[in-house]
Design a protein around this motif. Structure first.
Motif, PDB file in Angstrom:
ATOM      1  N   GLY A 196       0.806  -1.214   0.000  1.00  0.00           N
ATOM      2  CA  GLY A 196       0.000   0.000   0.000  1.00  0.00           C
ATOM      3  C   GLY A 196       0.840   1.265   0.000  1.00  0.00           C
ATOM      4  N   MET A 197       2.121   1.164   0.281  1.00  0.00           N
ATOM      5  CA  MET A 197       3.014   2.320   0.219  1.00  0.00           C
ATOM      6  C   MET A 197       3.424   2.562  -1.235  1.00  0.00           C
ATOM      7  SD  MET A 197       3.413   3.408   3.364  1.00  0.00           S
ATOM      8  CE  MET A 197       4.914   4.395   3.325  1.00  0.00           C
ATOM      9  N   PRO A 198       3.855   3.803  -1.575  1.00  0.00           N
ATOM     10  CA  PRO A 198       4.290   4.080  -2.955  1.00  0.00           C
ATOM     11  C   PRO A 198       5.541   3.280  -3.291  1.00  0.00           C
ATOM     12  CG  PRO A 198       3.856   6.113  -1.746  1.00  0.00           C
ATOM     13  CD  PRO A 198       3.847   5.010  -0.745  1.00  0.00           C
ATOM     14  N   VAL A 199       5.444   2.429  -4.301  1.00  0.00           N
ATOM     15  CA  VAL A 199       6.583   1.585  -4.655  1.00  0.00           C
ATOM     16  C   VAL A 199       6.363   0.986  -6.040  1.00  0.00           C
ATOM     17  CG1 VAL A 199       5.690  -0.589  -3.717  1.00  0.00           C
ATOM     18  CG2 VAL A 199       8.151  -0.183  -3.724  1.00  0.00           C
ATOM     19  N   GLY A 200       7.447   0.649  -6.681  1.00  0.00           N
ATOM     20  CA  GLY A 200       7.424  -0.080  -7.939  1.00  0.00           C
ATOM     21  C   GLY A 200       8.756  -0.797  -8.083  1.00  0.00           C
ATOM     22  N   ALA A 201       8.867  -1.617  -9.111  1.00  0.00           N
ATOM     23  CA  ALA A 201      10.124  -2.323  -9.353  1.00  0.00           C
ATOM     24  C   ALA A 201      10.141  -2.831 -10.779  1.00  0.00           C
ATOM     25  CB  ALA A 201      10.293  -3.493  -8.378  1.00  0.00           C
ATOM     26  N   TYR A 202      11.336  -3.002 -11.312  1.00  0.00           N
ATOM     27  CA  TYR A 202      11.481  -3.714 -12.578  1.00  0.00           C
ATOM     28  C   TYR A 202      12.652  -4.663 -12.441  1.00  0.00           C
ATOM     29  CZ  TYR A 202      15.161  -0.270 -13.797  1.00  0.00           C
ATOM     30  OH  TYR A 202      16.273   0.529 -13.805  1.00  0.00           O
ATOM     31  N   GLY A 203      12.513  -5.834 -13.038  1.00  0.00           N
ATOM     32  CA  GLY A 203      13.555  -6.838 -12.907  1.00  0.00           C
ATOM     33  C   GLY A 203      13.503  -7.810 -14.061  1.00  0.00           C
ATOM     34  N   GLY A 204      14.557  -8.609 -14.185  1.00  0.00           N
ATOM     35  CA  GLY A 204      14.581  -9.569 -15.278  1.00  0.00           C
ATOM     36  C   GLY A 204      15.858 -10.372 -15.295  1.00  0.00           C
ATOM     37  N   LYS A 205      16.214 -10.823 -16.495  1.00  0.00           N
ATOM     38  CA  LYS A 205      17.412 -11.630 -16.650  1.00  0.00           C
ATOM     39  C   LYS A 205      18.644 -10.857 -16.186  1.00  0.00           C
ATOM     40  CE  LYS A 205      15.626 -14.218 -20.638  1.00  0.00           C
ATOM     41  NZ  LYS A 205      15.815 -14.510 -22.084  1.00  0.00           N
ATOM     42  N   ARG A 206      19.584 -11.597 -15.621  1.00  0.00           N
ATOM     43  CA  ARG A 206      20.785 -10.985 -15.046  1.00  0.00           C
ATOM     44  C   ARG A 206      21.544 -10.147 -16.070  1.00  0.00           C
ATOM     45  NH1 ARG A 206      23.387 -12.380 -10.493  1.00  0.00           N
ATOM     46  NH2 ARG A 206      21.959 -14.149 -10.319  1.00  0.00           N
ATOM     47  N   GLU A 207      21.733 -10.704 -17.273  1.00  0.00           N
ATOM     48  CA  GLU A 207      22.535  -9.981 -18.262  1.00  0.00           C
ATOM     49  C   GLU A 207      21.852  -8.702 -18.732  1.00  0.00           C
ATOM     50  OE1 GLU A 207      20.554 -13.450 -20.614  1.00  0.00           O
ATOM     51  OE2 GLU A 207      21.323 -13.068 -18.581  1.00  0.00           O
ATOM     52  N   ILE A 208      20.527  -8.666 -18.684  1.00  0.00           N
ATOM     53  CA  ILE A 208      19.800  -7.450 -19.052  1.00  0.00           C
ATOM     54  C   ILE A 208      19.876  -6.429 -17.927  1.00  0.00           C
ATOM     55  CG2 ILE A 208      17.536  -6.481 -19.630  1.00  0.00           C
ATOM     56  CD1 ILE A 208      16.847  -9.199 -20.914  1.00  0.00           C
ATOM     57  N   MET A 209      19.609  -6.866 -16.708  1.00  0.00           N
ATOM     58  CA  MET A 209      19.616  -5.947 -15.571  1.00  0.00           C
ATOM     59  C   MET A 209      21.003  -5.388 -15.281  1.00  0.00           C
ATOM     60  SD  MET A 209      16.511  -5.560 -14.755  1.00  0.00           S
ATOM     61  CE  MET A 209      16.769  -4.561 -13.283  1.00  0.00           C
ATOM     62  N   ASP A 210      22.027  -6.113 -15.680  1.00  0.00           N
ATOM     63  CA  ASP A 210      23.393  -5.605 -15.484  1.00  0.00           C
ATOM     64  C   ASP A 210      23.721  -4.438 -16.402  1.00  0.00           C
ATOM     65  OD1 ASP A 210      23.968  -7.262 -13.391  1.00  0.00           O
ATOM     66  OD2 ASP A 210      25.072  -8.745 -14.570  1.00  0.00           O
ATOM     67  N   TYR A 211      22.798  -4.089 -17.299  1.00  0.00           N
ATOM     68  CA  TYR A 211      22.946  -2.892 -18.124  1.00  0.00           C
ATOM     69  C   TYR A 211      22.505  -1.625 -17.393  1.00  0.00           C
ATOM     70  CZ  TYR A 211      24.596  -3.901 -22.845  1.00  0.00           C
ATOM     71  OH  TYR A 211      25.395  -4.176 -23.933  1.00  0.00           O
ATOM     72  N   VAL A 212      21.920  -1.797 -16.191  1.00  0.00           N
ATOM     73  CA  VAL A 212      21.435  -0.648 -15.431  1.00  0.00           C
ATOM     74  C   VAL A 212      22.583  -0.038 -14.620  1.00  0.00           C
ATOM     75  CG1 VAL A 212      19.800   0.113 -13.656  1.00  0.00           C
ATOM     76  CG2 VAL A 212      19.117  -1.634 -15.315  1.00  0.00           C
ATOM     77  N   SER A 213      22.651   1.273 -14.612  1.00  0.00           N
ATOM     78  CA  SER A 213      23.645   2.004 -13.818  1.00  0.00           C
ATOM     79  C   SER A 213      23.465   1.686 -12.326  1.00  0.00           C
ATOM     80  CB  SER A 213      23.452   3.500 -14.059  1.00  0.00           C
ATOM     81  OG  SER A 213      24.351   4.249 -13.315  1.00  0.00           O
ATOM     82  N   PRO A 214      24.551   1.552 -11.552  1.00  0.00           N
ATOM     83  CA  PRO A 214      25.944   1.891 -11.882  1.00  0.00           C
ATOM     84  C   PRO A 214      26.742   0.767 -12.530  1.00  0.00           C
ATOM     85  CG  PRO A 214      25.811   1.298  -9.583  1.00  0.00           C
ATOM     86  CD  PRO A 214      24.400   1.230 -10.110  1.00  0.00           C
ATOM     87  N   GLN A 215      26.129  -0.426 -12.664  1.00  0.00           N
ATOM     88  CA  GLN A 215      26.887  -1.523 -13.266  1.00  0.00           C
ATOM     89  C   GLN A 215      26.982  -1.383 -14.777  1.00  0.00           C
ATOM     90  OE1 GLN A 215      25.987  -5.213 -11.541  1.00  0.00           O
ATOM     91  NE2 GLN A 215      27.317  -6.430 -12.838  1.00  0.00           N
ATOM     92  N   GLY A 216      25.932  -0.825 -15.381  1.00  0.00           N
ATOM     93  CA  GLY A 216      25.898  -0.694 -16.824  1.00  0.00           C
ATOM     94  C   GLY A 216      25.665   0.736 -17.261  1.00  0.00           C
TER      95      GLY A 216
END
Length: 430
Positions: free
Chosen positions: A273-293
């Motif tokens: 019920g609190m404001p929140v969201g998330a996105y996730g997926g395969k390791r090699e795709i998520m590793d493109y997200v900063s600061p790793q990617g």
């Protein structure tokens, strides 16, 4: 007879300071007539407005209140977390705990990034897909809602292979040209779009069960067909489970329909019920997200400790309750059966869609499988139905094009009230 004096006064005052008097358009009751009610509190199956009226709630904050409002376990977790501060702007242990829990429950998610809303999750997922694939275009579906990001506020073009057009001022034509739109439940239209934009489509994004044209289910094999197209063409499949995640099953709609996304978006329930969201997926795709990617995305309040505490309490309770989804489905099925019985007795030929604890009564005699069919509903009749239900103490989504969400807090008394109220509301239409 409910009274609305205090709500009316608040709405008149709110319009002086807030656009339209509300902080989200659907709350304005424009689709059903009248003015919105202002809610003072909620507990269990009920919401209470500022005039003291009680309503059996079938919105449940658009899905997250799966155990009902102000669940004791969630409230206790939040109360324990508050003294440690409302925000750190730095990592906390609860972020690691909830990430591990989400990856455990969703097999398609190997890494996850917490954000603050479903809109933020879907915007970030599209950026990630474009960055990972090096492509710019995306395919979305008519009637599927993914928040108010520019890329998603695009109307369908005049034909299957045309680009979309902005359907909100402020969205540029340049943004629209990269968004392709297809009818929901139509694989051939997707194949046509992909063929006409060969090696240009980064992602296909959809609600696996639509909740924003009413509750609309995918045809058998539809999700698997999209998965196959994506695999053949190097396209990422983004499954928007902001509504369905943890509501239809512990592993979301992907568990129910046995399909895996490349990227999944989540929200609502994972914050209790609190404001929140998330996105996730395969390791090699998520590793493109900063600061790793190289794909940048950030947020000061992402992983907020209070939201994480609420989400952990709710997800742990969901995981431990092995019978929850059976109970929810049974309660929703009883509501549907009662409404269908009322329709038959009154000689009305309106239709229903249901899956798990999501349900919609459509004011059309046609089965609804896509947005065009949903738009054939009689919206005037829905408005009358809505307002009679409200008078009978049942709070529905104030739009024909929104799913009802059933909570586990509903008991026999509340279910009987919903069915009885629907009889009066349907009879009132004739």
């Amino acid at each position: 007879m409910i009274t609305k004096d205090k709500s009316q006064a608040l709405f008149e005052e709110a319009q002086n300071y807030i656009p339209g008097g509300v902080n989200s358009p659907v709350r304005a009751f424009k689709a059903v007539g009248g003015n919105p009610l202002f809610i003072k509190s909620a507990k269990g199956a009920y919401m209470y407005d500022v005039d003291g009226n009680a309503y059996v709630d079938l919105i449940n904050s658009w899905g997250p209140m799966i155990f009902g409002h102000a669940d004791d376990a969630v409230l206790e977790a939040v109360q324990k977390a508050i003294p440690a501060s409302l925000s750190f702007g730095a990592p906390g242990a609860s972020e690691v705990e909830i990430a591990a829990l989400i990856t455990d429950l969703f097999p398609s998610i190997e890494k996850v990034r917490m954000v603050n809303s479903g809109t933020e999750a879907t915007m970030s997922a599209i950026r990630l897909a474009r960055g990972y694939t090096g492509r710019e275009k995306m395919i979305k579906f008519e009637g599927c809602y993914h928040g108010h990001g520019d890329s998603f506020l695009i109307a369908a073009g005049s034909g299957a292979i045309t680009m979309g057009e902005p359907n909100s001022p402020g969205v540029t034509v340049g943004t629209a040209k990269d968004t392709l739109t297809a009818p929901y439940n139509n694989l051939e239209a997707v194949k046509t779009l992909v063929a006409a934009n060969k090696n240009e489509v980064a992602a296909i994004i959809l609600e696996p069960v639509a909740g924003n044209m009413g509750c609309v289910l995918p045809h058998e094999g539809y999700l698997q067909g999209l998965r196959e197209i994506c695999d053949q063409e190097g396209i990422l499949l983004i499954v928007d489970e902001v509504m369905t995640g943890f509501r239809l099953a512990a592993g979301g709609a992907q568990e129910v329909f046995d399909v895996r996304a490349d990227i999944t978006t989540l929200g609502k329930i994972i914050g209790g019920g609190m404001p929140v969201g998330a996105y996730g997926g395969k390791r090699e795709i998520m590793d493109y997200v900063s600061p790793q990617g190289p794909v940048y995305q950030a947020g000061t309040l992402s992983g907020n400790p209070i939201s994480m505490a609420a989400g952990l309490a709710q997800l742990n309770k969901l995981k431990a309750d092995k019978d929850l989804y059976n109970r929810l489905a049974e309660k929703t099925e009883r509501i549907e059966a009662g409404i269908k019985k009322n329709l038959k007795e009154l000689g009305l030929n309106y239709t229903t869609n249901r899956i798990g604890s999501m349900f919609t009564l459509f004011f059309t005699d046609q089965h609804v499988t896509n947005f065009e069919e949903a738009k054939a509903c009689d919206l005037t009749l829905f408005g009358k139905f809505f307002n009679t239900m409200l008078e009978e103490g049942v709070y529905l989504p104030p739009s024909q094009f929104e799913s009802w969400f059933i909570s586990d807090a509903l008991g026999d008394k509340e279910i009987d009230q919903i069915i009885s109220a629907s009889y009066k509301a349907l009879k009132n239409l004739s």
